[in-house]
Design a protein around this motif. Structure first.
Motif: not given
Length: 772
Positions: A21, A31, A180-181, A184, A188-189, A193, A196, A240
């Motif tokens: 992260h 990701c 995902l990329d 976010y 990302p939150d 998630m 993630y 995530g």
């Protein structure tokens, strides 16, 4: 798609969730880049690692394997000659041996797999840990190749099953990562998630809607993926995670045993040691020595894939060793919550529903705890309405974060004031055996010097006739033997009436003390004068010495219950009903269909599954031992024994060695002819369903492996002890410590385990499977 903005590359090797992260937020990775790294590692290290054992040692013809990582698997053509490790081979007069051979699979006859006897390849450079990768075109047999064509590339080719139009709409792992990329980026939150970008494998029995799911069996389903995710898979997906791979495992979570019946194998295997094996996907190996078992426990691919950095985290399943063994033999961390804080049987193929439970394997305890938090539904908690075992008392589940308790630093004195009970029964060395010496010696030193010495915990040891007392360690005032003597008369008096394999009383002192009594229908024993019920009173009150073998090893054996015959049709019925609701048809719905459309790598399992098919009564034969009853009673007894030991000695938790035995050599002799290769005492935690937290504790570079000998009538190969040492290259073979406490005390367990992990830092990545 976002590209990394820093010139410093992020590598997945040994990375934690926090590392990932941080790198995403710093723009050092995406990701999609992470998934590509894992795919590259799978291509490099996830190939076949075993070879056939044949009668003559002659090469076999090369046969095509399934596509994995973009290319068909290649099995070795060279074979091992059976008499290279089976002594007196020319004198063997037993049933025909099931030599190794290549055969087409039932799921896809164009794909071949190894059947019969196998052995690990020295320095194989491959691990075979992941059975299925979530890569378009190879994630399903039903919808393989062009039948999984991306929707943007036009219609499916002629002949595609109708379900494939539905299936191809599901993104694969790389497509999920790219989405995902795109959504976010670097922001990302992580509260919503917390998983993630975390790349997961799952033991194959966990249902995953976008990958083949058959419990690792070679079964020709109409649709080889389920209509919905297992509830734990769904939780991670929603938070995530990248649902990346199905980890290879012993099919049906350890092959499920044999209930007995009229079906018998035509050929036999001298041993199944190290056969953590799937008829469809093959056999994994140990990353520290590829000739050895990936684990003694069926979630082998989960342990290997985490250890060798093929994934960041994995969910496994344990019946009696299937998470702890893989963690222990692969030097990874494990949180195995109590039965059944986390559900399993609601959307998975189990082996013994009274013991099956889910476990979390990562390289650190902190990451395991983060995954445990993420598995909690914001409304339902950990409850799964399809798994009745998740009806656990609410007080047994912490209300807050588990991860908050898994960050204890290992500073000197960090555990001062805590009292740890040391289960010496887990560290015994049998007479005339050297097998246990290396690991027991190292583990005893580790417990005393790190937990007691550096961290300052007060150690309190149990006693056993085979354990030489440590005068520097406090002795338990009430140990497991005394607790059993008090509690067996109340919770499981049937134990004392058991007969051994020789059909004589298992507890000889009991039989000698009581008057002639019927132990089982038609079998009368007893040469004393006491009435059995008066003996129980005296035993509970301590006025008579307990039988010498009334200990936590002897009592673990249970009669096989018939619940597998219940669970498999229940699972198949639910799976077919889910597809019917979605408008599709699955006709593999019962045991008869499963057997008709399956193949098995060993003929012993073919016979066992035919016997399972013919079971009609959930009870064992009337008048005999009842498997279901024994499981429920033993579960209650063991929990009470633990609590008596904890209360009487004012303990905060217990610590034990997982096993004193190293991972066995694939296809070689069992330890003491125990087919599971599991010390009986090690089954305590699973049979009690208690939370266990496992941490790597070190390595040994010497082993004393048992060897084969031909029995006296020359009909069977049996195990014999060896005093000849084998030297293992550094770092050696790993072993682990296991921390245990009562449900609801996971905060204490995680504090102890994380402090020990930080203070010891024993894990060393497998050197032969390092960075690319």
């Amino acid at each position: 798609m976002n590209q990394p903005s820093s010139s410093k590359p992020f590598r997945v090797d040994e990375a934690t969730i926090a590392d990932l992260h941080d790198a995403i937020k710093a723009g050092r990775t995406t990701c999609a880049d992470v998934v590509r790294q894992y795919i590259a590692r799978a291509k490099a290290f996830n190939g076949v690692a075993t070879q056939l054992v044949t009668q003559d040692g002659a090469p076999v013809e090369e046969r095509p394997g399934t596509v994995r990582g973009g290319a068909p698997l290649k099995s070795p053509t060279a074979t091992v000659k059976a008499d290279s490790f089976l002594p007196d081979f020319d004198k063997y007069q037993g049933p025909p041996l099931e030599y190794g051979r290549m055969e087409p699979t039932a799921s896809d006859p164009s794909v071949y797999q190894q059947f019969g006897m196998i052995a690990g390849i020295p320095n194989a450079g491959q691990l075979n840990a992941l059975a299925t990768l979530n890569i378009r075109g190879e994630r399903s047999v039903t919808c393989k190749g062009e039948f999984d064509r991306h929707p943007s590339l036009g219609p499916l080719p002629p002949g595609a099953p109708p379900i494939c139009e539905y299936f191809r709409q599901l993104p694969d792992a790389l497509e999920t990562a790219e989405a995902l990329d795109k959504a976010y980026g670097r922001n990302p939150d992580l509260d919503k998630m917390p998983m993630y970008g975390v790349v997961f494998s799952f033991k194959d029995p966990f249902d995953t809607k976008d990958m083949r799911s058959t419990g690792a069996g070679d079964a020709a389903y109409d649709i080889d993926f389920p209509a919905r995710d297992h509830v734990l898979v769904a939780q991670l997906r929603n938070k995530g995670a990248i649902i990346y791979a199905k980890a290879l495992n012993t099919e049906y979570n350890g092959r499920a045993g044999n209930p007995g019946g009229r079906n018998h194998p035509d050929k036999v295997l001298p041993s199944t040691l190290g056969y953590q094996r799937s008829t469809w996907a093959g056999n994994p190996v140990n990353p520290y020595d590829t000739t050895r078992s990936a684990s003694l426990g069926s979630s082998s691919g989960s342990g290997v894939s985490v250890s060798a950095n093929l994934v960041m985290a994995s969910l496994g399943e344990e019946t009696r060793a299937s998470c702890r063994g893989p963690a222990n033999h692969n030097a990874v961390a494990l949180i195995l919550p109590h039965k059944a804080m986390l559900g399993f049987d609601g959307g998975a193929i189990g082996a013994d529903i009274y013991c099956d439970r889910s476990g979390i394997l990562c390289r650190t305890i902190a990451d395991c705890a983060k995954v445990l938090d993420a598995l909690k539904d914001p409304e339902e908690g950990y409850y799964d309405p399809r798994d009745p075992f998740t009806t656990v008392p609410r007080a047994s589940v912490l209300s807050g974060s588990y991860a908050a308790h898994a960050a204890q630093k290992g500073a000197p004195g960090a555990l001062r004031g805590l009292r740890l009970g040391v289960i010496r029964e887990s560290m015994l060395i049998r007479p005339n055996s050297k097998t246990e010496e290396p690991i027991v010696t190292a583990a005893a030193r580790e417990i005393k010097t790190v937990l007691g010495g550096k961290l300052g915990a007060t150690l309190v040891e149990s006693s056993d006739p085979l354990w030489p007392r440590d005068p520097e360690v406090e002795l338990m005032r009430t140990d497991f033997r005394r607790a059993l003597a008090q509690l067996v008369p109340v919770f499981m008096p049937d134990l004392l009436f058991r007969l051994g394999r020789d059909v004589k009383p298992l507890f000889a002192e009991f039989a000698a003390a009581i008057e002639p009594t019927e132990f089982v229908p038609g079998k009368i024993f007893g040469s004393g004068k006491m009435k059995p019920i008066d003996y129980l009173v005296a035993l509970a009150e301590g006025t008579i010495a307990p039988p010498r073998n009334l200990d936590i090893a002897t009592i673990q054996q249970q009669q096989l219950a018939n619940t597998f015959r219940f669970h498999i049709p229940q699972y198949l019925t639910r799976r077919a009903a889910d597809w019917k609701q979605a408008g599709f048809t699955e006709t593999l719905t019962d045991f008869a269909a499963l057997n008709a459309r399956s193949k098995f790598w060993g003929d012993d399992q073919r016979a066992a599954f035919k016997n399972w098919e013919e079971v009609s009564d959930p009870r064992n034969p009337l008048g005999g031992r009842q498997g279901v009853d024994e499981r429920i009673m033993l579960h209650e007894l063991l929990r009470r024994v633990d609590m008596m030991v904890i209360y009487e000695n004012k303990l905060d938790a217990l610590v034990r060695l997982h096993t004193p035995w190293p991972p066995g050599i694939i296809g070689h002799a069992y330890q003491y002819d125990i087919e599971s290769n599991l010390s009986p005492e090690s089954l305590y935690g699973p049979n009690a369903g208690l939370t266990e937290v496992l941490v790597p504790a070190g390595y040994v570079t010497t082993t004393y492996d048992p060897v084969y000998k031909l029995n006296d009538d020359r009909t069977r190969y049996v195990s014999a002890p060896s005093h000849t040492p084998t030297t293992i290259p550094a770092p050696g073979l790993p072993f682990s410590l296991v921390f245990r406490a009562d449900p609801g005390k996971e905060d204490v367990l995680l504090r102890i385990a994380s402090a020990y992990e930080d203070a010891s830092r024993r894990r060393i990545p497998p050197p032969n499977f390092g960075p690319l």
